[in-house]
Write an enzyme that holds these catalytic residues in place. Structure first.
Site: not given
Ligand code: SF4
Length: 314
Positions: A45, A79, A129, A131, A229, A231, A274
């Site tokens: 992302h 993902h 999402h 994932e 994204s 994270n 990312s």
């Molecule tokens: S943030 Fe990176 S290491 Fe963590 S699950 Fe996603 S792709 Fe994998």
């Protein structure tokens, strides 16, 4: 230039091993099979990464039925995808390469293991999402119960499931928020089964920890990362909760709020898993045009994780 600004640069930040691997898979596929190469969903992302790959001959699609030339390879994003996706590719005889991060695959396998052992699986994650869609799609429809918040966990009834209960989580959640949700689940279902190894990945955990360490010393905090994204958005929340209320996601789609930045002495800076490091350099260069900048990198841990490429690219 009279203004003096200190940038506290969080480390680790930016690309994780899963993102590195996914991008390398696309680059190696282009090299081995030529262009165009299809990629189902944004490989990671980040807008800049996607644009660079488009320029190298990648066609991004959301579903396999958008593929115009089925003789070309298709890559599944980091993902992860529901089981129906590789099945569809096989049925249509499309050659595919799976760039799902091995740590997401681990969560898929845990879900399958729980299901096989007769557990009702609860997934903690964000609805919609990719994932989460991928993880839910590892099991027959309706087999996974998705919860997003502490409130969702609280409203689960102990006798809701007529079988033992297990949980897995999305890999990029807030470590602290998820801990609270899991505590509620454990109170409700004292025998609840968890994954053998933590589902929130090392990269998410380390980036959040680094932000926590410096946020309270910053007047303003920037997380370089794209709006979609997960994270990166969690890093903004962590910075706010850890003492820097002026924390923002920045993706270069708008101008840097330089007039606000120059009011402050200390700016915190990090990037999501990312976001390429070049964007951090661009951000710093932009600020340097307006004030004197000193940079202090705060390293909370060193990462050495790497993942192997799929065999089809060796
Ligand atoms: S943030 Fe990176 S290491 Fe963590 S699950 Fe996603 S792709 Fe994998």
């Amino acid at each position: 230039m009279s203004n003096q600004i200190k940038i506290l640069l969080a480390s680790p930040r930016g690309f994780c091993a899963g993102v590195d691997r996914a991008i390398e898979i696309v680059e190696k596929t282009l090299k081995k099979f030529g262009s165009p190469v299809y990629v189902r969903h944004e490989i990671v992302h980040n807008k800049q990464v996607v644009e660079n790959l488009k320029n190298l001959g990648v066609i991004f699609i959301e579903e396999l039925n958008e593929i115009k030339d089925i003789s070309r390879p298709v890559i599944f994003s980091a993902h992860g995808v529901p089981k129906t996706v590789p099945k569809e590719a096989e049925n249509k005889k499309i050659f595919y390469i799976d760039a799902t991060c091995p740590l997401v695959t681990k969560v898929h396998k845990e879900s399958e293991r729980h299901h096989k052992n007769g557990y009702q699986t609860i997934l903690v994650g964000h609805r919609g999402h990719p994932e989460v869609i991928g993880t839910m799609g590892q099991l027959p429809e309706g087999s996974i119960k998705l919860i997003e918040t502490e409130k969702d966990a609280q409203s689960l009834r102990v006798n809701e499931f007529n079988k033992p209960v297990a949980y897995v989580t999305q890999t990029t959640l807030s470590v602290d928020d998820t801990k609270n949700i899991i505590e509620i689940l454990k109170e409700k279902f004292p025998n609840i089964k968890s994954s053998i190894k933590e589902d929130i990945c090392y990269a998410t955990t380390n980036r959040q920890h680094a932000v926590k360490k410096i946020a309270s010393n910053c007047d303003m905090f920037f997380v370089i990362g794209s709006e979609n994204s997960s994270n990166s958005k969690r890093l903004v929340e962590v910075a706010r909760k850890s003492g820097c209320s002026k924390s923002e996601l920045f993706d270069f789609s708008k101008k840097l709020p330089i007039n606000e930045i120059i009011k402050y002495k200390t700016i915190g800076l990090t990037s999501g898993a990312s976001a390429p490091e070049g964007l951090i350099r661009n951000f710093i260069s932009e600020i340097k045009k307006h004030c004197n900048v000193s940079i202090e990198e705060i390293i909370t841990t060193k990462e050495k994780v790497t993942f192997k490429l799929p065999r089809s690219l060796n």
